[in-house]
Write a protein that holds these residues in place. Structure first.
Motif, PDB file in Angstrom:
ATOM      1  N   MET A  18       0.832  -1.158   0.000  1.00 28.45           N
ATOM      2  CA  MET A  18       0.000   0.000   0.000  1.00 28.45           C
ATOM      3  C   MET A  18       0.888   1.234   0.000  1.00 28.45           C
ATOM      4  SD  MET A  18      -2.420   1.055   3.200  1.00 28.45           S
ATOM      5  CE  MET A  18      -3.278  -0.441   2.866  1.00 28.45           C
ATOM      6  N   GLY A  19       0.637   2.098  -0.966  1.00 30.36           N
ATOM      7  CA  GLY A  19       1.421   3.312  -1.076  1.00 30.36           C
ATOM      8  C   GLY A  19       0.958   4.398  -0.124  1.00 30.36           C
ATOM      9  N   VAL A  20       1.916   5.236   0.274  1.00 32.12           N
ATOM     10  CA  VAL A  20       1.622   6.404   1.101  1.00 32.12           C
ATOM     11  C   VAL A  20       2.421   7.586   0.555  1.00 32.12           C
ATOM     12  CG1 VAL A  20       0.865   5.208   3.195  1.00 32.12           C
ATOM     13  CG2 VAL A  20       3.301   5.569   2.829  1.00 32.12           C
ATOM     14  N   VAL A  21       2.147   7.919  -0.713  1.00 31.34           N
ATOM     15  CA  VAL A  21       2.859   9.010  -1.381  1.00 31.34           C
ATOM     16  C   VAL A  21       1.855   9.986  -1.996  1.00 31.34           C
ATOM     17  CG1 VAL A  21       4.869   7.571  -1.886  1.00 31.34           C
ATOM     18  CG2 VAL A  21       3.092   7.803  -3.594  1.00 31.34           C
ATOM     19  N   ARG A  22       2.234  11.253  -2.039  1.00 35.93           N
ATOM     20  CA  ARG A  22       1.393  12.305  -2.635  1.00 35.93           C
ATOM     21  C   ARG A  22       1.465  12.298  -4.149  1.00 35.93           C
ATOM     22  NH1 ARG A  22      -2.115  15.378   0.470  1.00 35.93           N
ATOM     23  NH2 ARG A  22      -1.288  15.157   2.520  1.00 35.93           N
ATOM     24  N   ARG A  23       2.641  12.042  -4.670  1.00 29.55           N
ATOM     25  CA  ARG A  23       2.868  12.171  -6.108  1.00 29.55           C
ATOM     26  C   ARG A  23       3.300  10.825  -6.695  1.00 29.55           C
ATOM     27  NH1 ARG A  23       6.964  17.295  -5.570  1.00 29.55           N
ATOM     28  NH2 ARG A  23       5.555  18.692  -4.476  1.00 29.55           N
ATOM     29  N   PRO A  24       2.366   9.895  -6.872  1.00 28.47           N
ATOM     30  CA  PRO A  24       2.766   8.597  -7.425  1.00 28.47           C
ATOM     31  C   PRO A  24       3.185   8.726  -8.888  1.00 28.47           C
ATOM     32  CG  PRO A  24       0.386   8.704  -7.154  1.00 28.47           C
ATOM     33  CD  PRO A  24       0.953   9.966  -6.566  1.00 28.47           C
ATOM     34  N   THR A  25       4.250   8.064  -9.225  1.00 27.31           N
ATOM     35  CA  THR A  25       4.731   8.046 -10.603  1.00 27.31           C
ATOM     36  C   THR A  25       4.043   6.906 -11.354  1.00 27.31           C
ATOM     37  OG1 THR A  25       6.529   6.558 -10.022  1.00 27.31           O
ATOM     38  CG2 THR A  25       6.994   8.924  -9.898  1.00 27.31           C
ATOM     39  N   GLY A  26       4.286   6.824 -12.655  1.00 24.77           N
ATOM     40  CA  GLY A  26       3.679   5.773 -13.460  1.00 24.77           C
ATOM     41  C   GLY A  26       4.020   4.383 -12.964  1.00 24.77           C
ATOM     42  N   TRP A  27       5.304   4.132 -12.713  1.00 23.63           N
ATOM     43  CA  TRP A  27       5.694   2.797 -12.257  1.00 23.63           C
ATOM     44  C   TRP A  27       5.101   2.499 -10.882  1.00 23.63           C
ATOM     45  CZ3 TRP A  27       7.992   1.875  -7.659  1.00 23.63           C
ATOM     46  CH2 TRP A  27       8.690   2.927  -7.053  1.00 23.63           C
ATOM     47  N   PHE A  28       4.984   3.526 -10.065  1.00 21.42           N
ATOM     48  CA  PHE A  28       4.428   3.335  -8.717  1.00 21.42           C
ATOM     49  C   PHE A  28       2.967   2.902  -8.817  1.00 21.42           C
ATOM     50  CE2 PHE A  28       2.759   4.520  -4.587  1.00 21.42           C
ATOM     51  CZ  PHE A  28       3.788   4.191  -3.725  1.00 21.42           C
ATOM     52  N   ARG A  29       2.220   3.570  -9.677  1.00 18.39           N
ATOM     53  CA  ARG A  29       0.798   3.244  -9.838  1.00 18.39           C
ATOM     54  C   ARG A  29       0.592   1.811 -10.311  1.00 18.39           C
ATOM     55  NH1 ARG A  29       0.435   8.582 -12.498  1.00 18.39           N
ATOM     56  NH2 ARG A  29      -0.352  10.002 -10.936  1.00 18.39           N
ATOM     57  N   THR A  30       1.493   1.322 -11.140  1.00 18.45           N
ATOM     58  CA  THR A  30       1.338  -0.031 -11.663  1.00 18.45           C
ATOM     59  C   THR A  30       1.879  -1.088 -10.706  1.00 18.45           C
ATOM     60  OG1 THR A  30       3.434   0.079 -12.885  1.00 18.45           O
ATOM     61  CG2 THR A  30       1.427   0.760 -14.056  1.00 18.45           C
ATOM     62  N   SER A  31       2.664  -0.684  -9.708  1.00 14.94           N
ATOM     63  CA  SER A  31       3.279  -1.632  -8.779  1.00 14.94           C
ATOM     64  C   SER A  31       2.556  -1.753  -7.448  1.00 14.94           C
ATOM     65  CB  SER A  31       4.736  -1.227  -8.508  1.00 14.94           C
ATOM     66  OG  SER A  31       5.464  -1.206  -9.698  1.00 14.94           O
ATOM     67  N   LEU A  46      -7.213   2.869   8.319  1.00 12.11           N
ATOM     68  CA  LEU A  46      -6.125   1.889   8.451  1.00 12.11           C
ATOM     69  C   LEU A  46      -6.131   1.240   9.833  1.00 12.11           C
ATOM     70  CD1 LEU A  46      -3.199   3.641   6.565  1.00 12.11           C
ATOM     71  CD2 LEU A  46      -4.769   1.878   5.733  1.00 12.11           C
ATOM     72  N   THR A  47      -6.447   2.020  10.851  1.00  9.06           N
ATOM     73  CA  THR A  47      -6.522   1.468  12.202  1.00  9.06           C
ATOM     74  C   THR A  47      -7.601   0.388  12.262  1.00  9.06           C
ATOM     75  OG1 THR A  47      -5.740   3.547  13.161  1.00  9.06           O
ATOM     76  CG2 THR A  47      -6.859   2.031  14.638  1.00  9.06           C
ATOM     77  N   ALA A  48      -8.738   0.654  11.652  1.00  6.06           N
ATOM     78  CA  ALA A  48      -9.823  -0.336  11.632  1.00  6.06           C
ATOM     79  C   ALA A  48      -9.387  -1.597  10.889  1.00  6.06           C
ATOM     80  CB  ALA A  48     -11.070   0.266  10.983  1.00  6.06           C
ATOM     81  N   ARG A  49      -8.694  -1.428   9.801  1.00  5.04           N
ATOM     82  CA  ARG A  49      -8.216  -2.588   9.039  1.00  5.04           C
ATOM     83  C   ARG A  49      -7.230  -3.410   9.866  1.00  5.04           C
ATOM     84  NH1 ARG A  49      -6.906  -0.384   2.997  1.00  5.04           N
ATOM     85  NH2 ARG A  49      -6.238  -2.569   2.757  1.00  5.04           N
ATOM     86  N   LEU A  50      -6.363  -2.729  10.584  1.00  3.61           N
ATOM     87  CA  LEU A  50      -5.402  -3.437  11.440  1.00  3.61           C
ATOM     88  C   LEU A  50      -6.121  -4.149  12.584  1.00  3.61           C
ATOM     89  CD1 LEU A  50      -2.602  -0.741  11.505  1.00  3.61           C
ATOM     90  CD2 LEU A  50      -2.392  -3.044  10.545  1.00  3.61           C
ATOM     91  N   GLN A  51      -7.112  -3.501  13.161  1.00  2.65           N
ATOM     92  CA  GLN A  51      -7.875  -4.123  14.250  1.00  2.65           C
ATOM     93  C   GLN A  51      -8.636  -5.354  13.762  1.00  2.65           C
ATOM     94  OE1 GLN A  51      -9.998  -0.604  15.541  1.00  2.65           O
ATOM     95  NE2 GLN A  51      -8.641  -0.357  17.310  1.00  2.65           N
ATOM     96  N   ASP A  52      -8.985  -5.375  12.478  1.00  3.69           N
ATOM     97  CA  ASP A  52      -9.657  -6.539  11.889  1.00  3.69           C
ATOM     98  C   ASP A  52      -8.674  -7.657  11.537  1.00  3.69           C
ATOM     99  OD1 ASP A  52     -12.142  -5.361  12.105  1.00  3.69           O
ATOM    100  OD2 ASP A  52     -12.209  -4.679  10.017  1.00  3.69           O
ATOM    101  N   GLY A  53      -7.393  -7.431  11.828  1.00  3.12           N
ATOM    102  CA  GLY A  53      -6.387  -8.461  11.610  1.00  3.12           C
ATOM    103  C   GLY A  53      -5.666  -8.391  10.281  1.00  3.12           C
ATOM    104  N   GLU A  54      -5.949  -7.381   9.490  1.00  5.27           N
ATOM    105  CA  GLU A  54      -5.266  -7.242   8.201  1.00  5.27           C
ATOM    106  C   GLU A  54      -3.814  -6.835   8.430  1.00  5.27           C
ATOM    107  OE1 GLU A  54      -5.852  -4.874   3.969  1.00  5.27           O
ATOM    108  OE2 GLU A  54      -7.440  -4.808   5.468  1.00  5.27           O
ATOM    109  N   GLN A  55      -2.930  -7.386   7.632  1.00  4.87           N
ATOM    110  CA  GLN A  55      -1.520  -6.993   7.678  1.00  4.87           C
ATOM    111  C   GLN A  55      -1.276  -6.006   6.541  1.00  4.87           C
ATOM    112  OE1 GLN A  55       1.123 -10.331   7.762  1.00  4.87           O
ATOM    113  NE2 GLN A  55       0.165 -11.199   9.572  1.00  4.87           N
ATOM    114  N   LEU A  56      -0.651  -4.887   6.884  1.00  6.81           N
ATOM    115  CA  LEU A  56      -0.411  -3.834   5.911  1.00  6.81           C
ATOM    116  C   LEU A  56       1.089  -3.610   5.729  1.00  6.81           C
ATOM    117  CD1 LEU A  56      -3.020  -1.242   7.246  1.00  6.81           C
ATOM    118  CD2 LEU A  56      -3.348  -2.954   5.463  1.00  6.81           C
ATOM    119  N   VAL A  57       1.485  -3.367   4.497  1.00  7.29           N
ATOM    120  CA  VAL A  57       2.867  -3.032   4.172  1.00  7.29           C
ATOM    121  C   VAL A  57       2.832  -1.679   3.469  1.00  7.29           C
ATOM    122  CG1 VAL A  57       4.908  -3.667   2.825  1.00  7.29           C
ATOM    123  CG2 VAL A  57       3.522  -5.449   3.920  1.00  7.29           C
TER     124      VAL A  57
END
Length: 116
Positions: A1-14, A80-91
């Motif tokens: 999961m990205g946390v960037v303001r200005r995603p580049t083309g390769w970032f969007r596809t990855s 994101l906090t709710a997702r983590l509380q539901d047991g989801e693993q985030l990177v």
């Protein structure tokens, strides 16, 4: 999961998701990049210039304030906090590609951990 303001083309596809509201605000990012370039012009290596700009510009305090005080960031943190509380693993993914450079992802992870 990205946390960037200005995603580049390769970032969007990855990266399957991006939360731009959790990237550094534009003014903070621009100021940081300018300080980084100034330090490089003074002869510091890329990592040294990056870390010096981080400290001199007060990046940590600015970013923490952004997470705590900005409505769009607060909404994303709550989701994101709710997702983590539901047991989801985030990177979290951004553009820093080495452990030698300080990164807002570390501050974000600390902030999320405090919410749990």
């Amino acid at each position: 999961m990205g946390v960037v303001r200005r995603p580049t083309g390769w970032f969007r596809t990855s990266v399957n998701e991006n939360y731009p509201e959790l990237g550094p605000p534009e003014n903070l990012f621009d100021e940081f990049k300018q300080r980084h370039e100034d330090f490089k012009m003074q002869g510091l290596c890329d990592e040294g210039a990056h870390n010096a700009a981080w400290v001199e510009g007060g990046f940590e305090d600015w970013y923490r304030s952004h997470l705590s005080d900005t409505a769009e960031a607060q909404e994303a943190v709550a989701e994101l906090t709710a997702r983590l509380q539901d047991g989801e693993q985030l990177v979290f993914v951004c553009f820093e590609n080495t452990d030698q450079k300080r990164c807002h992802r570390t501050l974000l992870k600390e902030h999320l951990a405090a919410q749990l």
